[in-house]
Design a protein around this motif. Structure first.
Motif, mmCIF file in Angstrom:
data_model
loop_
_atom_site.group_PDB
_atom_site.id
_atom_site.type_symbol
_atom_site.label_atom_id
_atom_site.label_comp_id
_atom_site.label_asym_id
_atom_site.label_seq_id
_atom_site.Cartn_x
_atom_site.Cartn_y
_atom_site.Cartn_z
ATOM 1 N N ASP B 41 0.834 -1.181 0.000
ATOM 2 C CA ASP B 41 0.000 0.000 0.000
ATOM 3 C C ASP B 41 0.878 1.243 0.000
ATOM 4 O O ASP B 41 1.946 1.266 0.606
ATOM 5 C CB ASP B 41 -0.887 -0.019 1.261
ATOM 6 N N ASP B 42 0.430 2.286 -0.694
ATOM 7 C CA ASP B 42 1.209 3.527 -0.796
ATOM 8 C C ASP B 42 1.703 4.038 0.553
ATOM 9 O O ASP B 42 2.774 4.606 0.665
ATOM 10 C CB ASP B 42 0.352 4.621 -1.434
ATOM 11 N N ASN B 43 0.895 3.851 1.567
ATOM 12 C CA ASN B 43 1.240 4.419 2.866
ATOM 13 C C ASN B 43 1.866 3.410 3.825
ATOM 14 O O ASN B 43 2.120 3.708 4.977
ATOM 15 C CB ASN B 43 0.001 5.032 3.517
ATOM 16 N N ALA B 44 2.099 2.207 3.321
ATOM 17 C CA ALA B 44 2.656 1.180 4.202
ATOM 18 C C ALA B 44 4.180 1.246 4.192
ATOM 19 O O ALA B 44 4.799 1.822 3.318
ATOM 20 C CB ALA B 44 2.207 -0.190 3.741
ATOM 21 N N VAL B 45 4.766 0.625 5.190
ATOM 22 C CA VAL B 45 6.221 0.515 5.235
ATOM 23 C C VAL B 45 6.599 -0.653 4.327
ATOM 24 O O VAL B 45 6.035 -1.738 4.439
ATOM 25 C CB VAL B 45 6.680 0.225 6.677
ATOM 26 N N PRO B 46 7.518 -0.463 3.402
ATOM 27 C CA PRO B 46 7.888 -1.588 2.532
ATOM 28 C C PRO B 46 8.480 -2.731 3.350
ATOM 29 O O PRO B 46 9.150 -2.516 4.354
ATOM 30 C CB PRO B 46 8.923 -0.990 1.589
ATOM 31 N N LEU B 47 8.208 -3.964 2.894
ATOM 32 C CA LEU B 47 8.628 -5.133 3.657
ATOM 33 C C LEU B 47 10.136 -5.324 3.611
ATOM 34 O O LEU B 47 10.711 -5.959 4.477
ATOM 35 C CB LEU B 47 7.926 -6.373 3.109
ATOM 36 N N SER B 48 10.754 -4.807 2.564
ATOM 37 C CA SER B 48 12.209 -4.982 2.469
ATOM 38 C C SER B 48 12.862 -3.650 2.137
ATOM 39 O O SER B 48 12.192 -2.686 1.775
ATOM 40 C CB SER B 48 12.520 -6.009 1.390
ATOM 41 N N ALA B 49 14.174 -3.636 2.247
ATOM 42 C CA ALA B 49 14.911 -2.396 1.996
ATOM 43 C C ALA B 49 14.930 -2.084 0.502
ATOM 44 O O ALA B 49 14.793 -2.978 -0.335
ATOM 45 C CB ALA B 49 16.324 -2.549 2.516
ATOM 46 N N VAL B 50 15.080 -0.823 0.199
ATOM 47 C CA VAL B 50 15.222 -0.406 -1.195
ATOM 48 C C VAL B 50 16.715 -0.207 -1.458
ATOM 49 O O VAL B 50 17.389 0.540 -0.737
ATOM 50 C CB VAL B 50 14.453 0.905 -1.455
ATOM 51 N N ALA B 51 17.225 -0.901 -2.479
ATOM 52 C CA ALA B 51 18.650 -0.777 -2.808
ATOM 53 C C ALA B 51 18.865 0.428 -3.699
ATOM 54 O O ALA B 51 18.162 0.608 -4.699
ATOM 55 C CB ALA B 51 19.108 -2.040 -3.525
#
Lengths: 155, 172
Positions: B41-51
């Motif tokens: 979801d746009d407002n959720a915390v992503p489950l993994s890191a962004v490289a």
């Protein structure tokens, strides 16, 4: 490193290594820099090396910049010399007297690059007038009028 | 709407992890796209890191700039050709860049931040850093430009003579 379903493949993402020299930048970045230079600095920049010359010439050809540099241009031919008078937005006037062929190339470049309030053509022969008419295709003018001594006034 | 407390972890090219607010990352087209592509979801915390392909030191500078500009309007206004100029850098940004002047490799730092702004698609930062580099070149002779940019002349003598002829009128 978990990257989820990143839209950019990692090998592509990491393919561009750090930039140690200006020419390592991709063309689009160099253009961003060139487009922020003043008119004369762009001309200087193109004399630095081939790649910058090609990039700057490309932007000039598409008339991307240096508009509003000039508010007036006056072109004269006398004794085989071309005299180009340019009035800038700040009101300063520069006069350049050049051999005809060099003058024509400068005229072509200037007309592709600038916006003019007025233009004047003085002492123009038929050959030069036809070239001038060709260059008019590129010109950006708020109110275009040109004047020749031999041929009266045209709009 | 992006909630300021939501945070995203970024992993840098040299293996560091940095956690930042979505309020900052919303200015990066690359990071926002990466989060969207993770199908959260746009407002959720992503489950993994962004490289991100930016080293830790450069990313810290980017985050410092983003923190100052966190409230800037989005999308970043597109400039027309007439509006492109280099003399309108805000005072904070000028001071931010001047801090690098004390570094031996200040030009490399500027190049690194320009590259990072391009890769992360941060238009405001790219705009400001390109203006900064343009200002370093403005008003310089061709030889001075070559020295500042550390570029070799690759023209032949004939080509140079031709260019000098083309440019003669503006060198008067």
């Amino acid at each position: 490193i978990a990257t989820g379903r990143c839209h950019v493949p990692l090998d592509a993402l990491f393919s561009r290594r750090s930039v140690k020299a200006l020419l390592a930048f991709p063309d689009e970045i160099l253009l961003e820099i060139i487009e922020r230079l003043s008119f004369t600095d762009r001309l200087q920049m193109r004399a630095v090396n081939h790649r910058l010359y090609d990039l700057e010439s490309r932007t000039a050809a598409t008339a991307a910049a240096y508009r509003s540099v000039s508010t007036g241009l006056e072109w004269k031919m006398m004794d085989g010399l071309a005299s180009l008078t340019i009035e800038t937005v700040t009101g300063s006037i520069s006069i350049f007297t050049l051999p005809l062929e060099t003058g024509l190339s400068v005229l072509k470049r200037t007309m592709k690059s600038c916006t003019f309030d007025t233009m004047k053509l003085l002492h123009v022969d038929e050959k030069c007038l036809s070239k001038f008419a060709f260059y008019l295709r590129h010109v950006r003018a708020k109110k275009l009028g040109f004047y020749t001594i031999e041929q009266g006034v045209s709009d | 709407r992006i909630y300021p407390l939501m945070r995203v972890t970024l992993t840098t090219s040299d293996g560091a992890s940095v956690t930042v607010s979505r309020q900052l990352t919303k200015h990066s087209g690359f990071i926002e796209k990466a989060i969207t592509d993770m199908a959260v979801d746009d407002n959720a915390v992503p489950l993994s890191a962004v490289a991100v392909d930016v080293d830790d030191a450069t990313l810290k500078l980017v985050i410092e700039w983003l923190t100052e500009h966190r409230d800037d309007a989005l999308p970043y206004p597109e400039k027309t050709d007439e509006e492109r100029r280099a003399d309108d850098i805000p005072a904070w940004d000028q001071a931010f860049v001047q801090k690098w002047d004390t570094k031996e490799d200040q030009q490399q730092t500027l190049y690194a931040v320009i590259t990072a702004a391009d890769k992360l698609d941060i238009k405001g930062l790219l705009d400001m850093t390109c203006k900064t580099l343009a200002n370093k070149i403005n008003g310089k002779t061709v030889e001075e430009m070559r020295e500042i940019l550390q570029l070799e002349c690759d023209f032949t003598e004939e080509e140079l003579a031709e260019i000098r002829k083309e440019n003669a009128w503006c060198e008067n």
